[in-house]
Design an enzyme around this catalytic site. Structure first.
Site, PDB file in Angstrom:
ATOM      1  N   TYR A   1      42.610   5.746  18.981  1.00  0.00           N
ATOM      2  CA  TYR A   1      42.656   4.310  18.697  1.00  0.00           C
ATOM      3  C   TYR A   1      43.568   3.624  19.722  1.00  0.00           C
ATOM      4  O   TYR A   1      44.317   4.275  20.449  1.00  0.00           O
ATOM      5  CB  TYR A   1      43.194   4.060  17.283  1.00  0.00           C
ATOM      6  CG  TYR A   1      42.167   4.329  16.186  1.00  0.00           C
ATOM      7  CD1 TYR A   1      41.149   3.421  15.940  1.00  0.00           C
ATOM      8  CD2 TYR A   1      42.233   5.474  15.410  1.00  0.00           C
ATOM      9  CE1 TYR A   1      40.217   3.655  14.932  1.00  0.00           C
ATOM     10  CE2 TYR A   1      41.297   5.711  14.404  1.00  0.00           C
ATOM     11  CZ  TYR A   1      40.286   4.796  14.170  1.00  0.00           C
ATOM     12  OH  TYR A   1      39.365   5.026  13.187  1.00  0.00           O
ATOM     13  N   GLU A   2      43.495   2.299  19.705  1.00  0.00           N
ATOM     14  CA  GLU A   2      44.228   1.449  20.656  1.00  0.00           C
ATOM     15  C   GLU A   2      45.610   1.967  21.067  1.00  0.00           C
ATOM     16  O   GLU A   2      45.882   2.199  22.243  1.00  0.00           O
ATOM     17  CB  GLU A   2      44.358   0.054  20.017  1.00  0.00           C
ATOM     18  CG  GLU A   2      45.240  -0.918  20.743  1.00  0.00           C
ATOM     19  CD  GLU A   2      44.677  -1.363  22.084  1.00  0.00           C
ATOM     20  OE1 GLU A   2      43.500  -1.720  22.139  1.00  0.00           O
ATOM     21  OE2 GLU A   2      45.421  -1.363  23.082  1.00  0.00           O
TER      22      GLU A   2
ATOM     23  N   ALA B   1      33.223   9.362  18.042  1.00  0.00           N
ATOM     24  CA  ALA B   1      34.133  10.453  18.364  1.00  0.00           C
ATOM     25  C   ALA B   1      33.374  11.461  19.239  1.00  0.00           C
ATOM     26  O   ALA B   1      32.143  11.568  19.154  1.00  0.00           O
ATOM     27  CB  ALA B   1      34.610  11.102  17.078  1.00  0.00           C
TER      28      ALA B   1
ATOM     29  N   GLN C   1      36.336  -1.598  17.933  1.00  0.00           N
ATOM     30  CA  GLN C   1      36.627  -2.673  18.890  1.00  0.00           C
ATOM     31  C   GLN C   1      36.179  -2.423  20.328  1.00  0.00           C
ATOM     32  O   GLN C   1      35.643  -3.327  20.977  1.00  0.00           O
ATOM     33  CB  GLN C   1      38.145  -2.959  18.896  1.00  0.00           C
ATOM     34  CG  GLN C   1      38.508  -4.135  19.767  1.00  0.00           C
ATOM     35  CD  GLN C   1      39.983  -4.490  19.807  1.00  0.00           C
ATOM     36  OE1 GLN C   1      40.414  -5.178  20.711  1.00  0.00           O
ATOM     37  NE2 GLN C   1      40.767  -4.050  18.843  1.00  0.00           N
TER      38      GLN C   1
ATOM     39  N   LYS D   1      40.076  12.112  18.807  1.00  0.00           N
ATOM     40  CA  LYS D   1      39.768  10.732  18.408  1.00  0.00           C
ATOM     41  C   LYS D   1      40.921   9.855  18.866  1.00  0.00           C
ATOM     42  O   LYS D   1      42.083  10.267  18.796  1.00  0.00           O
ATOM     43  CB  LYS D   1      39.677  10.642  16.883  1.00  0.00           C
ATOM     44  CG  LYS D   1      38.411  11.230  16.312  1.00  0.00           C
ATOM     45  CD  LYS D   1      38.362  10.968  14.817  1.00  0.00           C
ATOM     46  CE  LYS D   1      37.055  11.468  14.232  1.00  0.00           C
ATOM     47  NZ  LYS D   1      36.999  11.277  12.781  1.00  0.00           N
TER      48      LYS D   1
ATOM     49  N   ASP E   1      41.463  -0.900  23.770  1.00  0.00           N
ATOM     50  CA  ASP E   1      40.138  -1.152  23.194  1.00  0.00           C
ATOM     51  C   ASP E   1      39.366  -2.191  24.009  1.00  0.00           C
ATOM     52  O   ASP E   1      38.382  -1.888  24.671  1.00  0.00           O
ATOM     53  CB  ASP E   1      40.278  -1.653  21.756  1.00  0.00           C
ATOM     54  CG  ASP E   1      40.538  -0.512  20.780  1.00  0.00           C
ATOM     55  OD1 ASP E   1      40.262   0.637  21.132  1.00  0.00           O
ATOM     56  OD2 ASP E   1      41.008  -0.785  19.668  1.00  0.00           O
TER      57      ASP E   1
ATOM     58  N   ASN F   1      30.473   4.480  21.119  1.00  0.00           N
ATOM     59  CA  ASN F   1      31.881   4.919  21.184  1.00  0.00           C
ATOM     60  C   ASN F   1      32.238   5.736  19.949  1.00  0.00           C
ATOM     61  O   ASN F   1      33.248   5.519  19.308  1.00  0.00           O
ATOM     62  CB  ASN F   1      32.836   3.731  21.373  1.00  0.00           C
ATOM     63  CG  ASN F   1      32.886   2.794  20.189  1.00  0.00           C
ATOM     64  OD1 ASN F   1      31.859   2.377  19.697  1.00  0.00           O
ATOM     65  ND2 ASN F   1      34.083   2.450  19.731  1.00  0.00           N
TER      66      ASN F   1
ATOM     67  N   GLY G   1      56.061  -7.736  39.981  1.00  0.00           N
ATOM     68  CA  GLY G   1      55.731  -7.862  41.402  1.00  0.00           C
ATOM     69  C   GLY G   1      56.962  -8.059  42.252  1.00  0.00           C
ATOM     70  O   GLY G   1      58.083  -7.791  41.829  1.00  0.00           O
ATOM     71  N   GLY G   2      56.756  -8.549  43.450  1.00  0.00           N
ATOM     72  CA  GLY G   2      57.857  -8.695  44.392  1.00  0.00           C
ATOM     73  C   GLY G   2      58.631 -10.001  44.223  1.00  0.00           C
ATOM     74  O   GLY G   2      59.593 -10.265  44.942  1.00  0.00           O
TER      75      GLY G   2
HETATM   76  N1  COA Z   1      23.586   6.926  10.742  1.00  0.00           N
HETATM   77  C1  COA Z   1      24.060   8.127  10.415  1.00  0.00           C
HETATM   78  N2  COA Z   1      25.265   8.597  10.797  1.00  0.00           N
HETATM   79  C2  COA Z   1      26.022   7.783  11.549  1.00  0.00           C
HETATM   80  C3  COA Z   1      25.581   6.498  11.934  1.00  0.00           C
HETATM   81  C4  COA Z   1      24.296   6.078  11.492  1.00  0.00           C
HETATM   82  N3  COA Z   1      23.830   4.877  11.817  1.00  0.00           N
HETATM   83  N4  COA Z   1      26.550   5.925  12.654  1.00  0.00           N
HETATM   84  C5  COA Z   1      27.567   6.799  12.744  1.00  0.00           C
HETATM   85  N5  COA Z   1      27.242   7.933  12.062  1.00  0.00           N
HETATM   86  C6  COA Z   1      28.051   9.128  11.911  1.00  0.00           C
HETATM   87  C7  COA Z   1      28.343   9.829  13.203  1.00  0.00           C
HETATM   88  O1  COA Z   1      27.238  10.563  13.623  1.00  0.00           O
HETATM   89  C8  COA Z   1      29.540  10.686  12.807  1.00  0.00           C
HETATM   90  O2  COA Z   1      29.055  11.827  12.114  1.00  0.00           O
HETATM   91  P1  COA Z   1      29.566  13.333  12.398  1.00  0.00           P
HETATM   92  O3  COA Z   1      31.038  13.282  12.317  1.00  0.00           O
HETATM   93  O4  COA Z   1      28.905  14.085  11.301  1.00  0.00           O
HETATM   94  O5  COA Z   1      29.098  13.723  13.734  1.00  0.00           O
HETATM   95  C9  COA Z   1      30.225   9.834  11.767  1.00  0.00           C
HETATM   96  O6  COA Z   1      29.324   8.783  11.437  1.00  0.00           O
HETATM   97  C10 COA Z   1      31.533   9.203  12.136  1.00  0.00           C
HETATM   98  O7  COA Z   1      31.629   8.805  13.495  1.00  0.00           O
HETATM   99  P2  COA Z   1      33.034   8.796  14.220  1.00  0.00           P
HETATM  100  O8  COA Z   1      32.882   8.190  15.547  1.00  0.00           O
HETATM  101  O9  COA Z   1      33.610  10.180  14.182  1.00  0.00           O
HETATM  102  O10 COA Z   1      33.877   7.793  13.313  1.00  0.00           O
HETATM  103  P3  COA Z   1      35.370   7.927  12.778  1.00  0.00           P
HETATM  104  O11 COA Z   1      35.543   6.751  11.888  1.00  0.00           O
HETATM  105  O12 COA Z   1      35.687   9.251  12.185  1.00  0.00           O
HETATM  106  O13 COA Z   1      36.271   7.758  14.100  1.00  0.00           O
HETATM  107  C11 COA Z   1      37.062   6.642  16.079  1.00  0.00           C
HETATM  108  C12 COA Z   1      36.508   6.503  14.654  1.00  0.00           C
HETATM  109  C13 COA Z   1      37.168   5.259  16.674  1.00  0.00           C
HETATM  110  C14 COA Z   1      38.464   7.291  16.044  1.00  0.00           C
HETATM  111  C15 COA Z   1      36.119   7.521  16.927  1.00  0.00           C
HETATM  112  O14 COA Z   1      34.821   7.001  16.836  1.00  0.00           O
HETATM  113  C16 COA Z   1      36.513   7.637  18.383  1.00  0.00           C
HETATM  114  O15 COA Z   1      37.455   8.338  18.767  1.00  0.00           O
HETATM  115  N6  COA Z   1      35.769   6.950  19.268  1.00  0.00           N
HETATM  116  C17 COA Z   1      35.939   7.013  20.686  1.00  0.00           C
HETATM  117  C18 COA Z   1      37.144   6.249  21.144  1.00  0.00           C
HETATM  118  C19 COA Z   1      37.122   4.814  20.702  1.00  0.00           C
HETATM  119  O16 COA Z   1      36.230   4.070  20.977  1.00  0.00           O
HETATM  120  N7  COA Z   1      38.220   4.447  20.059  1.00  0.00           N
HETATM  121  C20 COA Z   1      38.537   3.079  19.826  1.00  0.00           C
HETATM  122  C21 COA Z   1      37.877   2.479  18.718  1.00  0.00           C
HETATM  123  S1  COA Z   1      38.243   0.772  18.818  1.00  0.00           S
END
Ligand code: COA
Length: 415
Positions: free
Chosen positions: A137-138, A97, A16, A135, A167, A95, A246-247
């Protein structure tokens, strides 16, 4: 002509926070190219599915005005395509991890080498510090940014809010960072890194609560209803229920029908400037000059008594009638609108804030259009792309690949 016409965004976002940001840039006319994993795509495509086989509303409502290409950036040819995209685009937004982009081989140093003018914009849960690798989330952001500890009732548990301030709120912050960096690039000729940590974004939106934290040193927070209730303050900003931040004291009050309608309520603000009008409306003309009620300071310890009296009046009125009666008297009030009422509100359709979109898999659905209106940059909300819908188009038109290049990428599993 749209404000961001000619700006190319390499949209490497998911879920998101990042998609909210790139969708806004798309509304303003940027060419947003969303890169997704072949066969999988953004995880939200298949989350909270309501129409079998179709992209979910979660995905469609966050990914309008974008093109989608599939790319496995962990294959050699996939990496080459990503490199070309970095060279071609003005902004790369991600965005993932923490560390994921580095692990993919796209460190900031490498990205700058490929294109010194590119802006790398990232959402992370936390900025540099003890939690930078987490990592997020919202709701974690709402908790870590000070929102949950200050939301809810004094005698209840911390609460998260329905507004996605972690988010979507951070996505908004990131979008501002991006256009600001683009503006600076006009003069410097260089790209830069833009970071919007979710904790920081939430805290920015909770600024008034940090204000109150510091005001505690000077004594109790008199505008909080807990002051009038005689409950002592602790050493941190407490939860304030529905007290106004607020006030000008305010509260959510019952309206006619509250017994059966969960949204038959109004927010009522006892703005000092119109206190006499409030007294007249609620049938308490004697409070206009009474020493216990005439001044804002005298009223502060009596807010519950005052709001009880106002509620005795609002309970006799429909929430929209409260607005009809109070508006001409300049008393600030607002009905509690349900999502159903908002979805059906014609004026929001007319301004393009609620938009009906047609989608080939799911048919018609409602979405929120662009909430920021530019007089010279009209917004046309376009449906979200299907997974990989524009892979060939982008590879040929934007990056200049031939049909045989594309065929071999397909064989490699790169697209
Ligand atoms: N081709 C190949 N690999 C890809 C890819 C693509 N097109 N797109 C993503 N990937 C891989 C990434 O490189 C990563 O691989 P790695 O772990 O081997 O380095 C993997 O997919 C997963 O990415 P990740 O971001 O870790 O996803 P997740 O599902 O485990 O985590 C979140 C999700 C949201 C918790 C995390 O992305 C995060 O903390 N983001 C930052 C904060 C954020 O935006 N949070 C709010 C989300 S609304």
């Amino acid at each position: 002509m749209k404000a961001l016409e000619g700006i190319k965004i390499l949209d490497f976002t998911h879920v998101q926070s990042g998609p909210t940001c790139t969708q806004l840039l798309g509304f303003f006319g940027a060419d947003v190219i969303k890169v997704e994993r072949p066969g999988v795509g953004d995880a939200t495509r298949k989350q909270l599915v309501d129409v079998k086989g179709a992209d979910s509303l979660y995905f469609t409502m966050l990914n309008h005005n974008k093109r989608s290409i599939t790319l496995n950036t962990k294959t050699d040819s996939g990496k080459q395509v990503l490199e070309k995209l970095v060279k071609e685009c003005d902004v790369m937004v991600e965005n993932f991890a923490p560390g994921a982009l580095d692990r993919m081989g796209f460190s900031w140093e490498r990205i700058q080498e490929l294109n010194p003018r590119v802006i790398l914009a990232s959402v992370k849960g936390f900025g540099p510090g003890p939690y930078e690798d987490c990592k997020v989330y919202e709701n974690i952001a709402q908790c870590a940014g000070g929102s949950a500890s200050t939301t809810g009732f004094r005698d209840g548990v911390p609460m998260v809010t329905g507004a996605q301030i972690g988010d979507s709120g951070t996505g908004l912050h990131l979008a501002l960072g991006i256009v600001t960096a683009l503006f600076q690039r006009e003069k410097s000729g260089k790209g830069q890194k833009v970071l919007a940590p979710m904790q920081d974004g939430v805290l920015n939106l909770c600024r008034v609560k940090l204000r109150d934290q510091q005001r505690l040193k000077a004594g109790p927070l008199e505008e909080y209803s807990q002051f009038g209730e005689g409950h002592p303050f602790g050493d941190a900003t407490p939860r304030a229920g529905n007290d106004s931040g607020g006030g000008q004291p305010g509260k959510i009050l019952k309206c006619k029908g509250w017994e059966t309608d969960p949204n038959a309520y109004t927010y009522f603000i006892t703005q000092a400037a119109v206190w006499k009008n409030v007294c007249d409306v609620i049938g308490k003309p004697e409070w206009k000059e009474h020493e216990d009620f005439a001044t804002p300071a005298a009223r502060l310890p009596r807010l519950n008594e005052i709001f009880d009296a106002i509620e005795a009046w609002t309970m006799t009125q429909d929430k929209f009638d409260v607005m009809e009666i109070c508006n001409p008297l300049n008393i600030p009030v607002g009905p509690i609108l349900s999502m159903k009422e908002i979805a059906e509100e014609p004026s929001l359709r007319e301004t393009g804030t609620i938009v009906e979109v047609d989608h080939p898999e799911r048919g018609k659905y409602l979405t929120v259009g662009c909430p920021i209106k530019l007089s010279d940059s009209p917004v046309d909300v376009e449906r979200s792309p299907l997974l990989g819908e524009h892979t060939e188009e982008v590879l040929t038109e934007v990056l200049g690949y031939s049909a045989s290049d594309i065929e071999s990428m397909r064989t490699d599993g790169a697209i």
